[in-house]
Scaffold this active site. Sequence first.
Site, mmCIF file in Angstrom:
data_model
loop_
_atom_site.group_PDB
_atom_site.id
_atom_site.type_symbol
_atom_site.label_atom_id
_atom_site.label_comp_id
_atom_site.label_asym_id
_atom_site.label_seq_id
_atom_site.Cartn_x
_atom_site.Cartn_y
_atom_site.Cartn_z
ATOM 1 N N ASP A 103 84.790 67.417 54.863
ATOM 2 C CA ASP A 103 85.795 68.451 54.127
ATOM 3 C C ASP A 103 85.342 69.709 53.298
ATOM 4 O O ASP A 103 84.557 69.693 52.417
ATOM 5 C CB ASP A 103 86.160 67.908 52.770
ATOM 6 C CG ASP A 103 87.049 66.007 53.408
ATOM 7 O OD1 ASP A 103 87.564 66.420 54.488
ATOM 8 O OD2 ASP A 103 86.821 64.608 52.400
ATOM 9 N N ASP A 160 93.131 66.383 57.242
ATOM 10 C CA ASP A 160 93.981 65.710 55.845
ATOM 11 C C ASP A 160 95.237 66.930 55.235
ATOM 12 O O ASP A 160 95.909 65.779 54.712
ATOM 13 C CB ASP A 160 92.679 66.375 54.665
ATOM 14 C CG ASP A 160 91.584 65.180 54.730
ATOM 15 O OD1 ASP A 160 91.192 64.346 55.860
ATOM 16 O OD2 ASP A 160 90.285 65.834 54.304
#
Length: 177
Positions: free
Chosen positions: A123, A142
Amino acid sequence: MTGKHSPYLRFGLLVAATAFLLDQVSKWVVIGPLSLEAKRVIGVLPIFNLTWAENCGISLSMFSDCNDTTRWTLVAVTAFVAAAVAFWMTREQAKGDVVALALILGGALGNIVDRVRHGFVVDFADLHFGDFRPFLIFNVADACITIGVLLLVARALLLREKAPSAADRSANGTAAD
């Protein structure tokens, strides 16, 4: 959904492949050329940073233990969900729903590749307003999954099919006698 294949399946597969590739290329850039893991944070805009985060779990830090059991369980569960979404996509007749499902599929596959390759999901996108962070640090996969789910929900709530009128039923020969 009907039993026949979606007329939008090829388009959906192209959207899924594009989402997957954008996710993987963005992760390659932050891992390779930008060396974000070593730098930890790169300021891009006053409200946006690239911030290194290794996500072993799922949303809201659930199942966040970085161990092989969690890793492979999440790979299996995500693969099952991706397979179900892919199957649904083959049957879905509404183009908007196929696009939403394709975004979910491409994002899920991107995060599966991370878990297999790295043991965690990479991330890096950190949107913030001062110290206020409306989202956890996320990635392209995401974002695709979130947008896909929101599209499905919005379409389900806002674009309900109208029940056929009596005139429609009689024109189709389905009126009750």
